[in-house]
Design a protein around this motif. Sequence first.
Motif, mmCIF file in Angstrom:
data_model
loop_
_atom_site.group_PDB
_atom_site.id
_atom_site.type_symbol
_atom_site.label_atom_id
_atom_site.label_comp_id
_atom_site.label_asym_id
_atom_site.label_seq_id
_atom_site.Cartn_x
_atom_site.Cartn_y
_atom_site.Cartn_z
ATOM 1 N N PRO A 1 37.007 12.690 41.126
ATOM 2 C CA PRO A 1 36.019 13.698 40.723
ATOM 3 C C PRO A 1 34.808 13.679 41.641
ATOM 4 C CG PRO A 1 35.987 11.833 39.220
ATOM 5 C CD PRO A 1 37.164 11.628 40.114
ATOM 6 N N ASP B 1 40.365 18.606 34.928
ATOM 7 C CA ASP B 1 39.836 19.561 35.894
ATOM 8 C C ASP B 1 40.415 20.942 35.611
ATOM 9 O OD1 ASP B 1 42.446 19.498 36.852
ATOM 10 O OD2 ASP B 1 41.956 18.324 38.638
ATOM 11 N N GLN C 1 31.426 18.966 40.073
ATOM 12 C CA GLN C 1 32.736 19.564 39.831
ATOM 13 C C GLN C 1 32.838 20.100 38.402
ATOM 14 O OE1 GLN C 1 35.986 16.903 40.675
ATOM 15 N NE2 GLN C 1 37.472 18.102 39.514
ATOM 16 N N ILE D 1 40.935 13.706 34.490
ATOM 17 C CA ILE D 1 39.791 13.094 35.169
ATOM 18 C C ILE D 1 39.389 11.809 34.451
ATOM 19 C CG2 ILE D 1 37.372 13.388 35.792
ATOM 20 C CD1 ILE D 1 39.217 15.062 37.474
ATOM 21 N N LYS E 1 42.792 22.430 36.900
ATOM 22 C CA LYS E 1 44.255 22.459 36.927
ATOM 23 C C LYS E 1 44.857 21.821 35.681
ATOM 24 C CE LYS E 1 44.394 22.085 41.987
ATOM 25 N NZ LYS E 1 44.862 21.271 43.140
ATOM 26 N N HIS F 1 29.054 13.486 32.207
ATOM 27 C CA HIS F 1 29.242 14.934 32.319
ATOM 28 C C HIS F 1 28.494 15.635 31.204
ATOM 29 C CE1 HIS F 1 32.106 15.345 28.912
ATOM 30 N NE2 HIS F 1 32.498 14.120 29.262
ATOM 31 N N ILE G 1 34.493 20.679 34.990
ATOM 32 C CA ILE G 1 35.483 19.931 34.203
ATOM 33 C C ILE G 1 35.537 20.509 32.784
ATOM 34 C CG2 ILE G 1 35.563 17.754 35.455
ATOM 35 C CD1 ILE G 1 33.192 18.291 32.505
ATOM 36 N N ALA H 1 44.688 13.566 38.079
ATOM 37 C CA ALA H 1 44.244 14.369 39.220
ATOM 38 C C ALA H 1 44.466 13.601 40.519
ATOM 39 C CB ALA H 1 42.775 14.742 39.060
ATOM 40 N N ARG I 1 33.323 23.414 28.417
ATOM 41 C CA ARG I 1 33.234 23.400 29.878
ATOM 42 C C ARG I 1 31.911 22.776 30.323
ATOM 43 N NH1 ARG I 1 34.293 28.410 34.077
ATOM 44 N NH2 ARG I 1 32.950 27.686 35.765
#
Length: 440
Positions: free
Chosen positions: A124, A181, A128, A187, A183, A166, A130, A120, A145
């Motif tokens: 991060p 991420d 956000q 990360i 896209k 996370h 991820i 990325a 997710r």
Amino acid sequence: MRQIFNILKLSCLLMVFAFSAAAHPPLDKPTSLKQAIAATFLVQTNDLEQRLLGSGFLFGATRIVMTNDHVVGAERTVRLVASDGRTAIAKVISRDRLRDIAILQVMSDTFDTVRPIQVAKTAPELGQVIFAIGAPYGADFSLSRGIVSALGRQIEANVPVRMIQHDAAVNPGSSGGPLVDAKGQLIGMNSQIADGFRSFIGIAYAIPAGNLVRVRDAMHTTTQPPMQTLGLRVRPVSPRIGAALEMGPASGILVDHVMAGGIAEAAGVQAGDIMVSLGNQPLTVPGDLAFALEHVAIQDVVDLKVLRGKRIKTLSVQVSQKPDLKAAPEARLPLETLDYSMSDIGLQLSSDGRILSVTQNSLAHFEGLSAGDQIIAINSQDLAKNGALLADFRIQQPALVLVALSDGSTRHFVLDPWRKPGRLRPVSGANVLDEEIVIF
């Protein structure tokens, strides 16, 4: 009138759709996560059993695959399985056991058409969205997710890596898989779950992509040499310890034990020293020591500043030497205690501080003291130099005692008669430096 009502109704629907889109932003490209999954592999044993070891992903040119060191274990070659069913054999070409990173080299052109996961372009951010990709419990190529819960978590004191925390679900089998991420850009790499539990409880850790790039570039063709260790055990200077030593605002880390044959012993470090800095790198929490050692790794001799008694001493540490550590078995963690004096807390002592017996279910027993241990210092005052101290000593404020354990190591214990008992807390390697997230 009906036309106006229809217009208002349509406006309300558009507002609902707009709010929904804002709450759940679409992916930049519908195929971005599919591309990330295509670059993710199952890592299996290279034998007829084909046992699942974990996950890995294509990362960079020349057929390089990244995964965790604990995924490959002792394997020299592994079998990679792609989401479309293609398989290939990969060789373990480099490992960094401390940072838990392994590099694999695909031995054929099987995956040459697969696009590697790209890093990325932006760091991060907290909150956000991820996605974690892997094979939790063998469920092939699962996508979960979550959000970035915290940044900069150092979860092991001897590892100079600040992890991404996370809450995307990961479980055994997810290790080594990418954290991406929206896209599909990298990360980090999923590595651990909190507190050592076998099942996900909402806290997961990933090695940041920046660390992966640095380690990959450094160890592409060879195993990363083990990071230097000083041969000691340390703990934070808590407010209670600082008060016992009359330090005022505490700064530094307390040396609990110095291992025989280590670099620290050769430099003259002693149990009870407060380490303040190493090579101009300040030491405020135990985890700082790993980053300081990483910073001075290419040097030969560096200065270590310690607070001994009331004076700052500068010791010369030869970080380039190879230590010959004579490690003692790891002593158990101390537990909380509560009482008024040495005899009252369940200790029967000899005149030189040796513990003759410990009363069962006493506060000394709950603290972790055992018969055969020996108290050698109280509040940094050496009993060998002050034999009358122990006979007259009573706990009138939180006291710090240095104890020689029966296994040959030394350890500090805080005796605090005013702290409420029963607050025994499990501590694991997954979160020992983050007390605010310890699982109770």
